[in-house]
Design a protein around this motif. Structure first.
Motif, mmCIF file in Angstrom:
data_model
loop_
_atom_site.group_PDB
_atom_site.id
_atom_site.type_symbol
_atom_site.label_atom_id
_atom_site.label_comp_id
_atom_site.label_asym_id
_atom_site.label_seq_id
_atom_site.Cartn_x
_atom_site.Cartn_y
_atom_site.Cartn_z
ATOM 1 N N MET A 1 0.853 -1.185 0.000
ATOM 2 C CA MET A 1 0.000 0.000 0.000
ATOM 3 C C MET A 1 0.895 1.243 0.000
ATOM 4 S SD MET A 1 -2.506 1.364 3.093
ATOM 5 C CE MET A 1 -3.057 -0.258 3.430
ATOM 6 N N PRO A 2 0.659 2.170 -0.912
ATOM 7 C CA PRO A 2 1.451 3.403 -0.932
ATOM 8 C C PRO A 2 1.293 4.192 0.371
ATOM 9 C CG PRO A 2 0.179 3.165 -2.954
ATOM 10 C CD PRO A 2 -0.280 2.099 -2.025
ATOM 11 N N ARG A 3 2.350 4.881 0.736
ATOM 12 C CA ARG A 3 2.339 5.620 2.003
ATOM 13 C C ARG A 3 1.223 6.653 2.074
ATOM 14 N NH1 ARG A 3 8.654 6.564 3.273
ATOM 15 N NH2 ARG A 3 9.087 4.395 3.707
ATOM 16 N N HIS A 4 0.956 7.355 0.972
ATOM 17 C CA HIS A 4 -0.070 8.401 1.032
ATOM 18 C C HIS A 4 -1.438 7.800 1.371
ATOM 19 C CE1 HIS A 4 -0.504 7.142 -3.184
ATOM 20 N NE2 HIS A 4 -1.728 7.640 -3.126
ATOM 21 N N ILE A 5 -1.697 6.569 0.962
ATOM 22 C CA ILE A 5 -2.958 5.921 1.325
ATOM 23 C C ILE A 5 -2.955 5.576 2.809
ATOM 24 C CG2 ILE A 5 -4.386 3.860 0.975
ATOM 25 C CD1 ILE A 5 -3.545 3.990 -1.992
ATOM 26 N N ALA A 6 -1.832 5.048 3.291
ATOM 27 C CA ALA A 6 -1.720 4.731 4.720
ATOM 28 C C ALA A 6 -1.895 6.000 5.557
ATOM 29 C CB ALA A 6 -0.373 4.074 5.013
ATOM 30 N N TYR A 7 -1.358 7.111 5.100
ATOM 31 C CA TYR A 7 -1.515 8.367 5.841
ATOM 32 C C TYR A 7 -2.969 8.853 5.810
ATOM 33 C CZ TYR A 7 3.602 8.626 5.764
ATOM 34 O OH TYR A 7 4.936 8.363 5.927
ATOM 35 N N GLY A 8 -3.635 8.671 4.676
ATOM 36 C CA GLY A 8 -5.043 9.034 4.584
ATOM 37 C C GLY A 8 -5.896 8.213 5.544
ATOM 38 N N ILE A 9 -5.614 6.922 5.640
ATOM 39 C CA ILE A 9 -6.331 6.053 6.576
ATOM 40 C C ILE A 9 -6.069 6.506 8.004
ATOM 41 C CG2 ILE A 9 -6.491 3.687 7.446
ATOM 42 C CD1 ILE A 9 -5.797 2.787 4.536
ATOM 43 N N THR A 10 -4.840 6.921 8.270
ATOM 44 C CA THR A 10 -4.500 7.428 9.606
ATOM 45 C C THR A 10 -5.297 8.688 9.935
ATOM 46 O OG1 THR A 10 -2.283 6.515 9.440
ATOM 47 C CG2 THR A 10 -2.624 8.277 11.064
ATOM 48 N N LEU A 11 -5.431 9.591 8.968
ATOM 49 C CA LEU A 11 -6.229 10.807 9.202
ATOM 50 C C LEU A 11 -7.677 10.458 9.542
ATOM 51 C CD1 LEU A 11 -4.956 13.242 6.428
ATOM 52 C CD2 LEU A 11 -4.641 13.432 8.903
ATOM 53 N N LEU A 12 -8.226 9.482 8.850
ATOM 54 C CA LEU A 12 -9.581 9.028 9.136
ATOM 55 C C LEU A 12 -9.664 8.479 10.554
ATOM 56 C CD1 LEU A 12 -12.493 8.249 8.260
ATOM 57 C CD2 LEU A 12 -11.515 6.126 7.359
ATOM 58 N N ARG A 13 -8.706 7.631 10.933
ATOM 59 C CA ARG A 13 -8.689 7.004 12.263
ATOM 60 C C ARG A 13 -8.568 8.050 13.363
ATOM 61 N NH1 ARG A 13 -4.231 5.733 15.104
ATOM 62 N NH2 ARG A 13 -2.883 5.654 13.281
ATOM 63 N N VAL A 14 -7.650 8.982 13.203
ATOM 64 C CA VAL A 14 -7.428 10.013 14.222
ATOM 65 C C VAL A 14 -8.643 10.944 14.309
ATOM 66 C CG1 VAL A 14 -6.003 12.019 14.817
ATOM 67 C CG2 VAL A 14 -4.927 9.864 14.137
ATOM 68 N N GLY A 15 -9.193 11.327 13.166
ATOM 69 C CA GLY A 15 -10.375 12.193 13.174
ATOM 70 C C GLY A 15 -11.555 11.544 13.864
ATOM 71 N N LEU A 16 -11.791 10.270 13.583
ATOM 72 C CA LEU A 16 -12.889 9.551 14.224
ATOM 73 C C LEU A 16 -12.629 9.414 15.722
ATOM 74 C CD1 LEU A 16 -15.575 8.065 13.823
ATOM 75 C CD2 LEU A 16 -14.265 6.007 13.269
ATOM 76 N N GLY A 17 -11.394 9.116 16.103
ATOM 77 C CA GLY A 17 -11.055 9.005 17.520
ATOM 78 C C GLY A 17 -11.262 10.306 18.272
ATOM 79 N N VAL A 18 -10.815 11.401 17.681
ATOM 80 C CA VAL A 18 -10.992 12.718 18.316
ATOM 81 C C VAL A 18 -12.474 13.039 18.463
ATOM 82 C CG1 VAL A 18 -10.690 15.205 17.932
ATOM 83 C CG2 VAL A 18 -8.755 13.654 17.636
ATOM 84 N N MET A 19 -13.260 12.736 17.444
ATOM 85 C CA MET A 19 -14.695 13.035 17.496
ATOM 86 C C MET A 19 -15.387 12.210 18.571
ATOM 87 S SD MET A 19 -16.585 15.282 16.272
ATOM 88 C CE MET A 19 -15.299 15.864 15.225
ATOM 89 N N LEU A 20 -15.013 10.950 18.719
ATOM 90 C CA LEU A 20 -15.628 10.123 19.764
ATOM 91 C C LEU A 20 -15.274 10.645 21.154
ATOM 92 C CD1 LEU A 20 -15.140 6.550 18.255
ATOM 93 C CD2 LEU A 20 -17.286 7.822 18.516
ATOM 94 N N ILE A 21 -14.025 11.040 21.334
ATOM 95 C CA ILE A 21 -13.618 11.609 22.628
ATOM 96 C C ILE A 21 -14.358 12.915 22.886
ATOM 97 C CG2 ILE A 21 -11.688 12.646 23.884
ATOM 98 C CD1 ILE A 21 -9.909 10.497 22.487
ATOM 99 N N ALA A 22 -14.475 13.748 21.861
ATOM 100 C CA ALA A 22 -15.179 15.028 22.024
ATOM 101 C C ALA A 22 -16.636 14.805 22.433
ATOM 102 C CB ALA A 22 -15.104 15.832 20.730
ATOM 103 N N HIS A 23 -17.291 13.825 21.809
ATOM 104 C CA HIS A 23 -18.693 13.584 22.129
ATOM 105 C C HIS A 23 -18.873 12.929 23.487
ATOM 106 C CE1 HIS A 23 -19.665 14.488 17.900
ATOM 107 N NE2 HIS A 23 -20.754 14.930 18.471
ATOM 108 N N SER A 24 -17.906 12.163 23.937
ATOM 109 C CA SER A 24 -18.044 11.545 25.249
ATOM 110 C C SER A 24 -17.588 12.494 26.349
ATOM 111 C CB SER A 24 -17.272 10.225 25.325
ATOM 112 O OG SER A 24 -15.887 10.446 25.173
ATOM 113 N N VAL A 25 -16.338 12.854 26.338
ATOM 114 C CA VAL A 25 -15.772 13.632 27.442
ATOM 115 C C VAL A 25 -16.259 15.080 27.421
ATOM 116 C CG1 VAL A 25 -13.640 14.441 28.512
ATOM 117 C CG2 VAL A 25 -13.764 12.120 27.562
ATOM 118 N N LEU A 26 -16.102 15.748 26.294
ATOM 119 C CA LEU A 26 -16.468 17.170 26.266
ATOM 120 C C LEU A 26 -17.979 17.376 26.341
ATOM 121 C CD1 LEU A 26 -13.941 18.496 23.609
ATOM 122 C CD2 LEU A 26 -13.741 18.488 26.096
ATOM 123 N N LEU A 27 -18.734 16.640 25.557
ATOM 124 C CA LEU A 27 -20.172 16.877 25.486
ATOM 125 C C LEU A 27 -20.942 16.177 26.612
ATOM 126 C CD1 LEU A 27 -22.124 18.422 23.658
ATOM 127 C CD2 LEU A 27 -22.472 16.307 22.396
#
Length: 140
Positions: A1-27
């Motif tokens: 898998m090309p690195r740029h795809i792996a990095y894109g998947i990482t952005l998705l993972r981190v964004g989803l993780g941050v959103m879940l934390i925001a909705h649980s802890v912050l909200l």
């Protein structure tokens, strides 16, 4: 898998993780409070204690996604919770800026979790399963 795809998947993972934390802890914890969230759950016909389960699942899943631990399983486990959030907001209309929030955003998060489950962890993840380690080696 090309690195740029792996990095894109990482952005998705981190964004989803941050959103879940925001909705649980912050909200749910800081804005509505856990007892207030439990009251809301009861007002829509769900058991109040389920609010505490959802809070912890979102918080722990968010951290696990940020770290890249069990990404596929965590994403799959969150899909019923996110579908439940979609159901909870279905009567509020399409746009999340409506009073009490609309249903398109929780549905979008459900789709993101499904995509994450299919794609895996991406780059910069703690990997524990042999499958995830093999994927990381192929991505390098």
């Amino acid at each position: 898998m090309p690195r740029h795809i792996a990095y894109g998947i990482t952005l998705l993972r981190v964004g989803l993780g941050v959103m879940l934390i925001a909705h649980s802890v912050l909200l749910k914890y800081f804005v509505y409070t856990l007892p207030g969230t439990a009251q809301y759950f009861e007002s829509i016909g769900l058991p109040g204690p389920l609010a505490y389960v959802v809070f912890w699942m979102e918080a722990v899943a968010g951290v696990m996604l940020l770290l890249g631990i069990g990404t596929r399983w965590v994403s799959l486990a969150m899909m019923p919770i996110l579908l439940g959030a979609t159901w909870a907001h279905i009567g509020n209309g399409w746009v999340f800026s409506n009073p009490n929030g609309g249903w398109e955003y929780p549905l979008y998060l459900t789709v993101l979790a499904g995509a994450q489950a299919l794609l895996g962890s991406g780059a910069f993840a703690l990997r524990f399963s042999p499958e995830e380690r093999r994927e990381a080696l192929l991505a390098a």
